[in-house]
Design a protein around this motif. Structure first.
Motif, PDB file in Angstrom:
ATOM      1  N   SER A  84       0.810  -1.224   0.000  1.00 46.35           N
ATOM      2  CA  SER A  84       0.000   0.000   0.000  1.00 46.35           C
ATOM      3  C   SER A  84       0.842   1.271   0.000  1.00 46.35           C
ATOM      4  CB  SER A  84      -0.935   0.017   1.213  1.00 46.35           C
ATOM      5  OG  SER A  84      -0.199   0.024   2.419  1.00 46.35           O
ATOM      6  N   ALA A  85       2.140   1.149   0.292  1.00 44.37           N
ATOM      7  CA  ALA A  85       3.013   2.327   0.284  1.00 44.37           C
ATOM      8  C   ALA A  85       3.298   2.813  -1.133  1.00 44.37           C
ATOM      9  CB  ALA A  85       4.330   2.017   0.999  1.00 44.37           C
ATOM     10  N   PHE A  86       2.996   1.979  -2.133  1.00 39.71           N
ATOM     11  CA  PHE A  86       3.387   2.282  -3.505  1.00 39.71           C
ATOM     12  C   PHE A  86       2.173   2.419  -4.417  1.00 39.71           C
ATOM     13  CE2 PHE A  86       6.458  -0.634  -1.505  1.00 39.71           C
ATOM     14  CZ  PHE A  86       7.515   0.251  -1.363  1.00 39.71           C
ATOM     15  N   ARG A  87       2.360   3.129  -5.501  1.00 40.22           N
ATOM     16  CA  ARG A  87       1.312   3.172  -6.532  1.00 40.22           C
ATOM     17  C   ARG A  87       1.090   1.775  -7.081  1.00 40.22           C
ATOM     18  NH1 ARG A  87       2.233   7.166 -11.409  1.00 40.22           N
ATOM     19  NH2 ARG A  87       4.250   6.115 -11.411  1.00 40.22           N
ATOM     20  N   SER A  88       2.201   1.057  -7.330  1.00 39.67           N
ATOM     21  CA  SER A  88       2.105  -0.315  -7.778  1.00 39.67           C
ATOM     22  C   SER A  88       3.419  -1.029  -7.513  1.00 39.67           C
ATOM     23  CB  SER A  88       1.760  -0.401  -9.279  1.00 39.67           C
ATOM     24  OG  SER A  88       2.809   0.128 -10.065  1.00 39.67           O
ATOM     25  N   VAL A  89       3.341  -2.347  -7.433  1.00 33.07           N
ATOM     26  CA  VAL A  89       4.513  -3.216  -7.367  1.00 33.07           C
ATOM     27  C   VAL A  89       4.433  -4.115  -8.586  1.00 33.07           C
ATOM     28  CG1 VAL A  89       5.741  -4.985  -6.067  1.00 33.07           C
ATOM     29  CG2 VAL A  89       4.534  -3.152  -4.845  1.00 33.07           C
ATOM     30  N   CYS A  90       5.496  -4.177  -9.374  1.00 31.01           N
ATOM     31  CA  CYS A  90       5.409  -4.853 -10.666  1.00 31.01           C
ATOM     32  C   CYS A  90       6.775  -5.376 -11.077  1.00 31.01           C
ATOM     33  CB  CYS A  90       4.871  -3.888 -11.720  1.00 31.01           C
ATOM     34  SG  CYS A  90       5.779  -2.331 -11.838  1.00 31.01           S
TER      35      CYS A  90
END
Length: 227
Positions: A84-90
């Motif tokens: 949730s700390a990031f816009r996305s993890v990819c």
């Protein structure tokens, strides 16, 4: 960056995030391996990881979204308490700036001859290993990871002595045919820029050694900034 090998070594990296914000960053993409190991389970959270996640959330609240592209030392971020700390993890991110189409990925899977690493990745990044983490005490799991990493380092050091230019160029050419203009890579720790098959490949410098990061201007031009 491989932060986490010495107490307090996260400070320059956090300072760089602050500097990027002060310089007007609209978004930030991290190309993986920010920590020597980032296992996204609360029992593995170090003070450095906690401060990093706090900084990422603060940037997000300011409207500066942070994308985390996973590297070979990042484990189980997707679906974790940290996501949730990031816009996305990819595994890779595509974006456009100034009419140029960028693809950012870590780069750890480009060297097909690095079989010891590929085997390690298969063993360490799957549902079974993720489930096993829940049953291992934190100290025991940390010892296991460090021992495995030490064996991996000895076994695949020969693959890091030479930049796999041919493999990078072949991968880049394939992505450029898909419409990408610029390929951004980390992993190799050696700054490198090359025109390939009508596009540009850029390997970012290792921050822990150079204190530099790549900036992309509104016109799509790339340049290095420093602490």
């Amino acid at each position: 960056s491989h932060v986490g090998r010495r107490p307090g070594d996260e400070v320059p990296f956090l300072d760089a995030l602050d500097r990027a914000r002060e310089r007007g960053a609209k978004s930030i993409t991290l190309l993986g391996d920010i920590f020597h190991f980032f296992i996204a389970d609360p029992k593995f959270e170090t003070p450095a990881i906690a401060r990093f996640l706090e900084r990422a959330r603060a940037l997000k609240q300011r409207g500066i979204a942070v994308t985390y592209v996973e590297g070979n030392r990042d484990f189980f971020l997707r679906g974790s308490y940290a996501e949730s700390a990031f816009r996305s993890v990819c595994d890779e991110e595509k974006f456009e700036e100034g009419g140029r189409r960028f693809l950012a990925t870590h780069g750890d899977l480009l060297n097909e001859k690095d079989r010891p690493y590929r085997f390690w990745r298969f063993l360490s990044k799957n549902r079974v290993s993720r489930a096993a983490i829940a049953f291992l005490p934190g100290k025991a799991a940390n010892r296991l990871v460090w021992k495995a990493e030490a064996r991996l380092y000895r076994s695949n050091f020969k693959h890091k002595t030479r930049l796999p230019v041919e493999m990078i160029e072949a991968f880049a050419a394939e992505r450029f045919r898909e419409g990408v203009d610029v390929l951004l890579l980390g992993h190799f720790h050696k700054p490198w820029k090359q025109n390939v098959a009508g596009g540009v490949v850029e390997i970012l410098p290792a921050f822990v050694e150079t204190r530099q990061w790549l900036e992309i201007g509104d016109d799509g031009a790339t340049s290095l900034a420093s602490l």
